[in-house]
Scaffold this active site. Structure first.
Site, PDB file in Angstrom:
ATOM      1  N   CYS A   7      -9.287  -7.093   1.316  1.00 41.12           N
ATOM      2  CA  CYS A   7      -9.282  -5.689   1.702  1.00 41.12           C
ATOM      3  C   CYS A   7     -10.651  -5.036   1.523  1.00 41.12           C
ATOM      4  CB  CYS A   7      -8.247  -4.919   0.907  1.00 41.12           C
ATOM      5  SG  CYS A   7      -6.616  -5.659   1.007  1.00 41.12           S
ATOM      6  N   THR A  25       0.848  -1.194   0.000  1.00 39.77           N
ATOM      7  CA  THR A  25       0.000   0.000   0.000  1.00 39.77           C
ATOM      8  C   THR A  25       0.880   1.239   0.000  1.00 39.77           C
ATOM      9  OG1 THR A  25      -1.837  -1.106   1.088  1.00 39.77           O
ATOM     10  CG2 THR A  25      -1.725   1.287   1.317  1.00 39.77           C
TER      11      THR A  25
END
Lengths: 384, 399
Positions: free
Chosen positions: A326, A70
């Protein structure tokens, strides 16, 4: 429990755990300290960087360690956008990126950048022609994932890289989190400028990843501070995590070399089993070797809430996911499946099975048997 | 294409009589050492060539290693077949078909060193070429400028087919020219000087002057890393680490600042000469190039040179900084050299160093110091370590 959710995360490799522990105990110095403990930590860091670079076929100086994919994706997209904003403000990406790219692109739009989201075909793939046609005079970045995390769809990265070589002012970022160690990857040969990896997808530690930054590419750093990682990523280095990441990279490469057709065999077996369910099960992942990575298989069971099926299979001893971990807590259709099929029901009922090198054919057979046991009763229940 | 063997070529210039045998033996040993960690790989001698039988070793990695073995002029990955025409023809066809991008034109260049093979080179060109042509589309023969030249060497060990020659690094095999002691600082120049000496076939040892606590552990580690890079070209390298703090302190106390560097370098030469005698090295080597910095004027070199009798080789003497940096990048030392740690040559840099020192004046200034005693003490406390890029330390074992 049989773990079939390796695309979400992977169980850490025991040797990685051991190495991380030993580094925590023995090399606790701050690599920036001038004393002996610092010098030793620096040496550990240097060797980890060499091992990671070798696994990617790049130079050690081109590796920036981060807290995970990320951060790597954010650093790549925002780093390029802010660094080159005077050159242009247009970015090209796809409709099926992981949120760590997709939502960054959305943020950048809010900041005045313009983003083209390329569509995909029914195999979940972007066409290299479309990428080239989307380029404008003010395009500064193309960001395309290597392997899709929900369906395993494999993007034609090498071909896109070859096309982009004709546009030297456009940088090429690849989110390679799902493909590394499972399908071939060649950053240098494919003309990739920036590439993100994550430790926990390859049996390494979570909270650590890297960004490959080709020599010559400048980035506006997200984190300013002590100037670590060549000023691109300040913050005291996570030396144990970095060693774990490098070691995991080396180990998965060895497994890849030792078991080149492991995933393909499992996938063929699983797909053959799913076909036996007829039209109760829709296969979402493409089957071709050049269309999809072989360790992720996605299918939909229309009519059954995927969470319900998931929990039923868990009762049988099998752990898997609806779409990406996610975003699986949000009750909405998968953006990826929607982009591929344009079918809301199909996109709402996706189930993902993903393998690791330790998954066996028995695991696949057992999973199919569990599905066969629970599916009819669930379908009857839903209809009743 | 999966290659079976690599044919290695070496220069024959300046090789006569006994030298040649020594050259070949050394080269063979060096190639073996460079490839020692590939199990199943064999290196053997074959009539004016060396032959690497790859076994399971990946050619790309072997090629990278061979590219660093001095004395090799070129090498070719090859397919080996028995001395049998159909086998040669089949291998030729498979090799041509494996090429990407596919060539449009080719020619066969056969050579035979086994004169009892039933076909002459000329016949072989036709027989092999015709077989390839018959079994491929869109391929023609061009004897003048072919896309691909398919070499067929008929030798006692079999027939060897190959289409490319990769350049070796040239030079002389490390170990044929005697031993040299290199003054290795952490800078850009001295590792390049070491590499150039290796290329001339010397066995290299290195000496480094360490001024702890004025210079850090990291500075020494940098030197070790540089020695490790050099060991990729010349095998394991012995590094002599001289404790230099005491001498630097004394110089600072007793010698005018402007002469500090000159006298420091005179001490270095004396100590290096002492270590060279102990280690039976016949010369010193430095990274000096004329006019780069204050200590590298002719006057300075002359003054520094006076205190020793051993030859001092300066392979970079006529090179520009840009050329040196280019070489440093090419051989893989540049990135290490630019790490920002001070070494003994960068601490205590005077504001106005003497650019034209005088040997007599230097000698007079040194009279204030117990020179012989300091030199003998530094030599006695010098520690030797061996650096090898392949050696695994405890950290490598973690990874």
């Amino acid at each position: 429990m049989i773990y079939l959710d390796h695309a979400a995360t992977t169980p850490p490799h025991p040797e990685v755990v051991k190495a991380v522990g030993e580094v925590m105990m023995r090399f606790y110095g701050n690599p920036s300290s001038l004393h002996r403990a610092g010098a030793e930590a620096q040496r550990v860091l240097k060797q980890a960087r060499e091992v990671a670079a070798r696994a990617l076929g790049v130079n050690p100086a081109e590796i920036v360690f981060t807290s995970g994919a990320t951060e790597s994706n954010n650093a790549a997209l925002k780093g390029v956008a802010f660094q080159y904003r005077d050159r242009g403000r247009h970015i090209v990406t796809t409709a099926i990126e992981h949120p760590a790219v997709y939502l960054v692109a959305k943020q950048l739009e809010a900041l005045g950048f313009s983003v083209t989201y390329l569509p995909v075909d029914r195999t979940g793939r972007v066409s290299p022609d479309a990428v080239e046609q989307a380029l404008r005079d003010d395009t500064i970045l193309v960001s395309i994932m290597h392997v899709n995390n929900e369906t395993g769809s494999l993007q034609p990265i090498a071909e896109i890289g070859r096309r982009l070589a004709r546009h030297p002012k456009v940088l090429f970022h690849v989110d390679a989190v799902q493909g590394f160690g499972k399908v071939p990857l060649d950053p240098k040969g494919w003309g990739i400028d920036l590439l993100s990896l994550s430790g926990h997808k390859i049996r390494g530690p979570r909270g650590v990843g890297l960004l490959y930054v080709r020599e010559g590419v400048k980035l506006f750093p997200l984190l300013a501070g002590g100037g670590q990682e060549g000023g691109l990523r300040s913050g005291t280095e996570n030396v144990p995590g970095i060693v774990g990441l490098a070691k995991a990279m080396r180990l998965i490469h060895e497994e890849q070399a030792a078991k080149p057709d492991h995933f393909a065999r499992l996938k063929r077996r699983l797909i053959a089993g799913l076909r036996a369910f007829g039209d109760r099960v829709l296969l979402n992942s493409p089957e071709g070797d050049d269309e999809a990575a072989p360790h992720i298989v996605n299918f939909s069971v229309p009519g059954i809430k995927p969470e319900v099926l998931l929990h039923a299979l868990e009762e049988e001893g099998y752990l898997l996911s609806t779409k990406s971990a996610c975003s699986s807590k949000k009750d909405e259709p998968s953006r990826v499946l929607l982009a591929m099929f344009g079918d809301e029901e199909r996109a709402r009922t996706g189930i993902r099975v993903s393998f690791g090198y330790e998954t066996t054919e028995r695991d696949v057979d057992g999973f199919l048997a569990a599905l066969e046991k629970r599916l009819p009763e669930l379908l009857a229940w839903m209809k009743g | 294409m999966r290659y079976d063997v690599v044919l290695l070529r070496y220069g024959e210039l300046a090789l006569k009589g006994k030298n040649r045998g020594q050259f070949e033996n050394r080269l063979l040993a060096n190639v073996r050492q460079a490839l020692a960690d590939f199990p199943g790989l064999r290196v053997r001698r074959a009539y004016g060539r060396l032959l690497v039988e790859l076994g399971d070793a990946p050619f790309a990695e072997v090629a990278e290693r061979l590219g660093r073995v001095f004395g090799l002029v070129s090498f070719s990955p090859a397919v080996r077949t028995p001395l049998d025409l159909p086998a040669i023809q089949e291998a030729a066809l498979a090799l041509i078909r494996s090429l990407s991008p596919a060539p449009r034109t080719f020619k066969v260049a056969a050579r035979r060193s086994v004169k009892n093979f039933p076909h002459t080179s000329h016949e072989l060109n036709h027989l092999v070429g015709a077989h390839v042509l018959r079994n491929t589309d869109n391929l023609t023969v061009d004897v003048h400028e072919p896309d691909v030249e398919l070499a067929v060497e008929v030798r006692p060990e079999g027939a060897f087919l190959y289409v490319e020659s990769l350049p070796g690094p040239g030079g002389l095999p490390v170990g044929v020219s005697g031993k040299v002691l290199l003054l290795l600082s952490g800078g850009i120049d001295s590792p390049v000087a070491g590499w150039r000496m290796l290329k001339r076939g010397v066995t290299l040892e290195a000496i480094h002057f360490h001024s702890y606590p004025f210079t850090s552990e990291q500075a020494l580690e940098k030197v070790r890393d540089l020695a490790r890079v050099l060991s990729r070209y010349g095998g394991p390298i012995r590094l002599h680490v001289v404790p230099f703090t005491e001498i630097q302190t004394r110089i600072r106390q007793h010698v005018p600042e402007a002469y500090g560097i000159t006298i420091m370098r005179r001490f270095m030469m004396r100590i290096a000469q002492g270590i060279a005698e102990k280690r039976r090295a016949l010369a010193l080597a430095t990274g000096e190039s004329l006019g780069q910095v204050a200590s590298q004027t002719l006057e300075s070199i002359n003054t520094i040179n006076r205190v020793v009798t051993i030859p001092i080789l300066r392979p970079l003497i006529g090179m520009d900084k840009a050329e040196i940096m280019e070489t440093a990048k090419a051989i893989g030392t540049y990135e290490i050299s630019i790490r920002p740690y001070e070494d003994c040559c960068t601490i205590f840099v005077p504001k106005n160093p003497k650019t034209k020192p005088d040997p007599e004046e230097a000698a007079e200034l040194e009279a204030a110091l117990p020179v012989d005693e300091l030199v003998a003490d530094a030599i006695a406390r010098t520690e030797m370590e061996t650096l090898d890029w392949r050696a695994r330390d405890e950290i490598a074992d973690l990874l």
